[in-house]
Design a protein around this motif. Structure first.
Motif, PDB file in Angstrom:
ATOM      1  N   PRO A  50     -79.780  42.945   4.643  1.00  0.00           N
ATOM      2  CA  PRO A  50     -78.603  43.190   5.492  1.00  0.00           C
ATOM      3  C   PRO A  50     -77.468  42.219   5.186  1.00  0.00           C
ATOM      4  CG  PRO A  50     -80.265  42.012   6.743  1.00  0.00           C
ATOM      5  CD  PRO A  50     -80.876  42.320   5.411  1.00  0.00           C
ATOM      6  N   GLN A  51     -76.834  42.377   4.008  1.00  0.00           N
ATOM      7  CA  GLN A  51     -75.735  41.516   3.600  1.00  0.00           C
ATOM      8  C   GLN A  51     -74.471  42.348   3.416  1.00  0.00           C
ATOM      9  OE1 GLN A  51     -77.704  39.686   0.084  1.00  0.00           O
ATOM     10  NE2 GLN A  51     -77.048  37.750   0.978  1.00  0.00           N
ATOM     11  N   SER A  52     -73.325  41.693   3.557  1.00  0.00           N
ATOM     12  CA  SER A  52     -72.066  42.377   3.283  1.00  0.00           C
ATOM     13  C   SER A  52     -71.932  42.610   1.781  1.00  0.00           C
ATOM     14  CB  SER A  52     -70.891  41.529   3.770  1.00  0.00           C
ATOM     15  OG  SER A  52     -70.770  40.359   2.980  1.00  0.00           O
ATOM     16  N   ILE A  53     -71.059  43.536   1.413  1.00  0.00           N
ATOM     17  CA  ILE A  53     -70.821  43.802  -0.010  1.00  0.00           C
ATOM     18  C   ILE A  53     -70.333  42.539  -0.704  1.00  0.00           C
ATOM     19  CG2 ILE A  53     -69.374  45.094  -1.624  1.00  0.00           C
ATOM     20  CD1 ILE A  53     -69.458  47.434   0.345  1.00  0.00           C
ATOM     21  N   TRP A  54     -69.457  41.778  -0.030  1.00  0.00           N
ATOM     22  CA  TRP A  54     -68.922  40.554  -0.635  1.00  0.00           C
ATOM     23  C   TRP A  54     -70.040  39.568  -0.940  1.00  0.00           C
ATOM     24  CZ3 TRP A  54     -68.447  35.295   0.112  1.00  0.00           C
ATOM     25  CH2 TRP A  54     -67.439  34.642  -0.602  1.00  0.00           C
ATOM     26  N   GLY A 331     -54.433  43.576  -7.493  1.00  0.00           N
ATOM     27  CA  GLY A 331     -54.598  44.888  -6.884  1.00  0.00           C
ATOM     28  C   GLY A 331     -55.888  44.985  -6.087  1.00  0.00           C
ATOM     29  N   VAL A 332     -56.967  44.430  -6.636  1.00  0.00           N
ATOM     30  CA  VAL A 332     -58.248  44.474  -5.925  1.00  0.00           C
ATOM     31  C   VAL A 332     -58.164  43.695  -4.611  1.00  0.00           C
ATOM     32  CG1 VAL A 332     -60.693  43.876  -6.043  1.00  0.00           C
ATOM     33  CG2 VAL A 332     -59.533  44.744  -8.077  1.00  0.00           C
ATOM     34  N   GLY A 333     -57.549  42.515  -4.645  1.00  0.00           N
ATOM     35  CA  GLY A 333     -57.426  41.719  -3.437  1.00  0.00           C
ATOM     36  C   GLY A 333     -56.582  42.391  -2.375  1.00  0.00           C
ATOM     37  N   LEU A 334     -55.485  43.029  -2.782  1.00  0.00           N
ATOM     38  CA  LEU A 334     -54.626  43.733  -1.828  1.00  0.00           C
ATOM     39  C   LEU A 334     -55.345  44.953  -1.255  1.00  0.00           C
ATOM     40  CD1 LEU A 334     -51.358  43.421  -3.923  1.00  0.00           C
ATOM     41  CD2 LEU A 334     -51.813  42.271  -1.752  1.00  0.00           C
ATOM     42  N   ALA A 335     -56.089  45.657  -2.104  1.00  0.00           N
ATOM     43  CA  ALA A 335     -56.879  46.794  -1.612  1.00  0.00           C
ATOM     44  C   ALA A 335     -57.939  46.329  -0.633  1.00  0.00           C
ATOM     45  CB  ALA A 335     -57.522  47.529  -2.787  1.00  0.00           C
ATOM     46  N   GLN A 336     -58.607  45.209  -0.955  1.00  0.00           N
ATOM     47  CA  GLN A 336     -59.642  44.690  -0.049  1.00  0.00           C
ATOM     48  C   GLN A 336     -59.048  44.305   1.298  1.00  0.00           C
ATOM     49  OE1 GLN A 336     -63.154  44.475  -0.720  1.00  0.00           O
ATOM     50  NE2 GLN A 336     -62.950  44.369   1.504  1.00  0.00           N
ATOM     51  N   ALA A 337     -57.851  43.724   1.283  1.00  0.00           N
ATOM     52  CA  ALA A 337     -57.189  43.387   2.541  1.00  0.00           C
ATOM     53  C   ALA A 337     -56.935  44.637   3.370  1.00  0.00           C
ATOM     54  CB  ALA A 337     -55.873  42.655   2.264  1.00  0.00           C
ATOM     55  N   GLN A 368     -64.376  55.997   1.414  1.00  0.00           N
ATOM     56  CA  GLN A 368     -63.585  56.241   0.203  1.00  0.00           C
ATOM     57  C   GLN A 368     -62.824  54.989  -0.209  1.00  0.00           C
ATOM     58  OE1 GLN A 368     -63.621  58.954  -1.663  1.00  0.00           O
ATOM     59  NE2 GLN A 368     -62.087  58.204  -3.116  1.00  0.00           N
ATOM     60  N   MET A 369     -62.219  54.317   0.766  1.00  0.00           N
ATOM     61  CA  MET A 369     -61.475  53.091   0.476  1.00  0.00           C
ATOM     62  C   MET A 369     -62.387  52.002  -0.087  1.00  0.00           C
ATOM     63  SD  MET A 369     -59.215  53.133   3.986  1.00  0.00           S
ATOM     64  CE  MET A 369     -58.636  51.448   3.797  1.00  0.00           C
ATOM     65  N   ILE A 370     -63.553  51.862   0.517  1.00  0.00           N
ATOM     66  CA  ILE A 370     -64.508  50.847   0.051  1.00  0.00           C
ATOM     67  C   ILE A 370     -64.960  51.149  -1.370  1.00  0.00           C
ATOM     68  CG2 ILE A 370     -66.837  49.929   0.411  1.00  0.00           C
ATOM     69  CD1 ILE A 370     -66.327  50.402   3.465  1.00  0.00           C
ATOM     70  N   ALA A 371     -65.267  52.414  -1.646  1.00  0.00           N
ATOM     71  CA  ALA A 371     -65.741  52.794  -2.980  1.00  0.00           C
ATOM     72  C   ALA A 371     -64.667  52.558  -4.037  1.00  0.00           C
ATOM     73  CB  ALA A 371     -66.176  54.255  -2.974  1.00  0.00           C
ATOM     74  N   GLU A 372     -63.432  52.923  -3.745  1.00  0.00           N
ATOM     75  CA  GLU A 372     -62.346  52.741  -4.713  1.00  0.00           C
ATOM     76  C   GLU A 372     -62.126  51.261  -5.003  1.00  0.00           C
ATOM     77  OE1 GLU A 372     -58.734  54.824  -3.797  1.00  0.00           O
ATOM     78  OE2 GLU A 372     -59.771  56.695  -3.310  1.00  0.00           O
ATOM     79  N   CYS A 374     -64.373  48.734  -4.616  1.00  0.00           N
ATOM     80  CA  CYS A 374     -65.523  48.184  -5.353  1.00  0.00           C
ATOM     81  C   CYS A 374     -65.515  48.614  -6.811  1.00  0.00           C
ATOM     82  CB  CYS A 374     -66.825  48.611  -4.683  1.00  0.00           C
ATOM     83  SG  CYS A 374     -67.172  47.784  -3.119  1.00  0.00           S
ATOM     84  N   ALA A 375     -65.136  49.861  -7.072  1.00  0.00           N
ATOM     85  CA  ALA A 375     -65.076  50.349  -8.453  1.00  0.00           C
ATOM     86  C   ALA A 375     -64.003  49.608  -9.246  1.00  0.00           C
ATOM     87  CB  ALA A 375     -64.809  51.852  -8.461  1.00  0.00           C
ATOM     88  N   ALA A 376     -62.862  49.342  -8.601  1.00  0.00           N
ATOM     89  CA  ALA A 376     -61.796  48.598  -9.276  1.00  0.00           C
ATOM     90  C   ALA A 376     -62.257  47.181  -9.605  1.00  0.00           C
ATOM     91  CB  ALA A 376     -60.554  48.558  -8.386  1.00  0.00           C
ATOM     92  N   ARG A 377     -62.937  46.542  -8.663  1.00  0.00           N
ATOM     93  CA  ARG A 377     -63.442  45.186  -8.909  1.00  0.00           C
ATOM     94  C   ARG A 377     -64.443  45.170 -10.059  1.00  0.00           C
ATOM     95  NH1 ARG A 377     -65.265  44.395  -4.202  1.00  0.00           N
ATOM     96  NH2 ARG A 377     -63.407  43.348  -3.362  1.00  0.00           N
ATOM     97  N   ALA A 378     -65.307  46.163 -10.099  1.00  0.00           N
ATOM     98  CA  ALA A 378     -66.299  46.234 -11.180  1.00  0.00           C
ATOM     99  C   ALA A 378     -65.617  46.369 -12.537  1.00  0.00           C
ATOM    100  CB  ALA A 378     -67.244  47.414 -10.937  1.00  0.00           C
ATOM    101  N   LEU A 379     -64.531  47.139 -12.601  1.00  0.00           N
ATOM    102  CA  LEU A 379     -63.792  47.296 -13.858  1.00  0.00           C
ATOM    103  C   LEU A 379     -63.204  45.955 -14.296  1.00  0.00           C
ATOM    104  CD1 LEU A 379     -62.640  49.144 -16.061  1.00  0.00           C
ATOM    105  CD2 LEU A 379     -60.701  49.616 -14.537  1.00  0.00           C
ATOM    106  N   VAL A 380     -62.656  45.207 -13.349  1.00  0.00           N
ATOM    107  CA  VAL A 380     -62.089  43.895 -13.675  1.00  0.00           C
ATOM    108  C   VAL A 380     -63.168  42.944 -14.168  1.00  0.00           C
ATOM    109  CG1 VAL A 380     -60.945  41.853 -12.729  1.00  0.00           C
ATOM    110  CG2 VAL A 380     -60.175  44.122 -12.054  1.00  0.00           C
ATOM    111  N   TRP A 381     -64.257  42.837 -13.426  1.00  0.00           N
ATOM    112  CA  TRP A 381     -65.302  41.892 -13.805  1.00  0.00           C
ATOM    113  C   TRP A 381     -65.910  42.253 -15.162  1.00  0.00           C
ATOM    114  CZ3 TRP A 381     -68.695  40.154  -9.031  1.00  0.00           C
ATOM    115  CH2 TRP A 381     -67.864  39.548  -8.087  1.00  0.00           C
TER     116      TRP A 381
END
Length: 476
Positions: A50-54, A331-337, A368-372, A374-381
């Motif tokens: 039971p952990q957050s995605i972060w 972009g990922v940080g602004l989306a996460q906010a 949908q927002m969470i998935a988009e 997380c996918a963007a972050r994965a592309l960056v990493w």
């Protein structure tokens, strides 16, 4: 009537009531309870904590980068976020001036090591344990957390490292030492020494970041040989932090030649003929100034040439390959906010006596927002894990993640309705900040073309192959 069932096995305690349309986490039909009933050996393959995605993402990072990410979030939440809206609303100042809040932030960030963390001591303030990991990856972790708190303050603190990049990439060790060692020392002592990166000109914006555009454009800033140095003339525009910088890496064409002769010069603040003319009153990231810099017979010595004559174009493109991944992280940080703000709103707001989070269409939007995001972050990493980021990968991440930020913020604004346009709700500021990321570091259109440029040889090879019978046009 709703029920909460005790969980079998190691879950052991109730996790509260459930959302409408779902069973409680402790219910025997929930995935968490079901997984808990599997034998211990299976838990090695199927963990369900039971952990957050972060927290889950952070745990997958190497330990030094885990510490970096946690430290960046703590600094952003305690120092940037509380004053984000206030700084955004401050009056516009003349070039070279800064509000006390901005001056204090720069001094604090410098003392805590955030301005020179790309390099270890004595050249910088980065932790030695982090040096085995790529610069872009480290920068992306920091930039995302800072952007999540405030895009403008993030740019104020991070654009300075863009100005450092050509010096680092030049490989000129004496220049690196005399540029960074005293600057990092002064910054640690509370006297922040800032750099800026100057390529954009009034007649050449993203053209200066694309080979075909540069081939047909006329350079605006030129360098003429004089004595044991060079005389610079012309203007640069939209230079982030350029009015506050102590030194600027300026790209100029040799007199009578084109962009292929671009050379990088290190110009000191206060050099005769060099002055910040103005800063733009821009829509977003207002904590960081976008300056017009004027060069009127500015003489610099041969010692100020970064990387050698006619090496500016290679330094420029290399810097952009390194920096576009952190811009993607903006972009990922602004989306996460936006995800965080919309989630809090849905959990705390009631409609007709019912929490918004209990409406299924709200749940679908948040998912949908969470998935988009997380996918963007994965592309960056994925792109940032290498020491040599490819142009196509960096550009792809840049345009995809910054476009994703706009998409996610739009969804959050739709969810929050009239609340979304209020300054205090933060979403309208997020939108203004995110819109800038689609423009700087090469417009997203230029970055799409950069992906194709990287694939040019493969595309030409495919074009040279015989046409298949399935695509050949029938004879008339």
């Amino acid at each position: 009537m709703s029920h909460v069932f005790p969980a079998p096995g190691p879950v052991g305690h109730l996790l509260g009531t459930h959302l409408e349309g779902h069973v409680a986490a402790a219910h025997p039909l929930s995935p968490r309870a079901a997984m808990a009933g599997l034998p211990p050996i299976t838990h090695q393959l199927l963990a369900y904590n039971p952990q957050s995605i972060w927290e889950l993402e952070t745990a997958r990072l190497p330990r030094p980068l885990q510490a970096l990410r946690r430290r960046a979030r703590a600094f952003a939440q305690t120092q940037l976020q509380p004053q984000a809206l206030a700084i955004d609303a401050l009056p516009h100042l003349p070039a070279g001036e800064a509000h006390p809040q901005v001056q204090q932030l720069l001094a604090l960030a410098g003392q805590e090591g955030w301005l020179y963390d790309m390099l270890p001591p004595p050249l910088g303030s980065g932790a030695w344990l982090q040096t085995p990991y790529p610069l872009a990856w480290r920068a992306c972790l920091k930039v995302e957390e800072f952007s999540r708190a405030c895009g403008g303050q993030m740019l104020l603190l991070c654009a300075h490292q863009l100005g450092m990049a050509p010096i680092m990439l030049s490989g000129d060790l004496p220049l690196i030492w005399r540029s960074f060692a005293p600057a990092a020392r002064a910054t640690r002592q509370g006297r922040p020494h800032l750099f800026a990166f100057a390529i954009t000109e009034p007649g050449a914006g993203s053209d200066a970041e694309d080979g075909h555009g540069a081939a047909v454009c006329k350079p605006g800033v030129t360098a003429r040989r004089e004595r044991d140095g060079w005389v610079l003339n012309g203007d640069k525009v939209f230079i982030s932090g350029g009015d506050l910088a102590d030194q600027v890496t300026v790209f100029a064409a040799l007199e009578g030649e084109g962009f292929e002769s671009w050379t990088c010069f290190l110009v000191d603040k206060g050099t005769p003929g060099f002055r910040p003319v103005r800063t733009e009153l821009k829509m977003g990231m207002r904590a960081s100034g976008a300056a017009q810099l004027s060069f009127d017979q500015v003489w610099v010595s041969d010692r100020a040439v970064v990387g050698g004559l006619r090496q500016g174009w290679s330094l420029n493109r290399s810097t952009l390959n390194l920096s576009r991944l952190p811009v993607a992280s903006m972009g990922v940080g602004l989306a996460q906010a936006a995800v965080d703000i919309a989630t809090d709103y849905a959990c705390q707001t009631h409609l007709g006596g019912k929490r918004l989070i209990d409406f299924q269409d709200v749940q679908l939007t948040l998912a949908q927002m969470i998935a988009e995001t997380c996918a963007a972050r994965a592309l960056v990493w994925q792109g940032a894990r290498t020491w040599s980021p490819r142009q196509g990968v960096a550009s792809m991440a840049k345009f995809h993640c910054t476009d994703t930020a706009i998409s996610v913020i739009h969804q959050a604004m739709d969810l929050m309705g009239e609340r979304a346009i209020l300054h205090g709700a933060r979403l309208e500021k997020l939108y203004r900040d995110a819109r800038l990321t689609q423009i700087f570091e090469g417009t997203n259109q230029i970055n799409r073309l950069s992906v194709i440029e990287d694939l040019q040889e493969d595309l030409l090879a495919r074009a040279a192959q015989p046409t298949s019978t399935s695509t050949r046009r029938p004879a008339p």
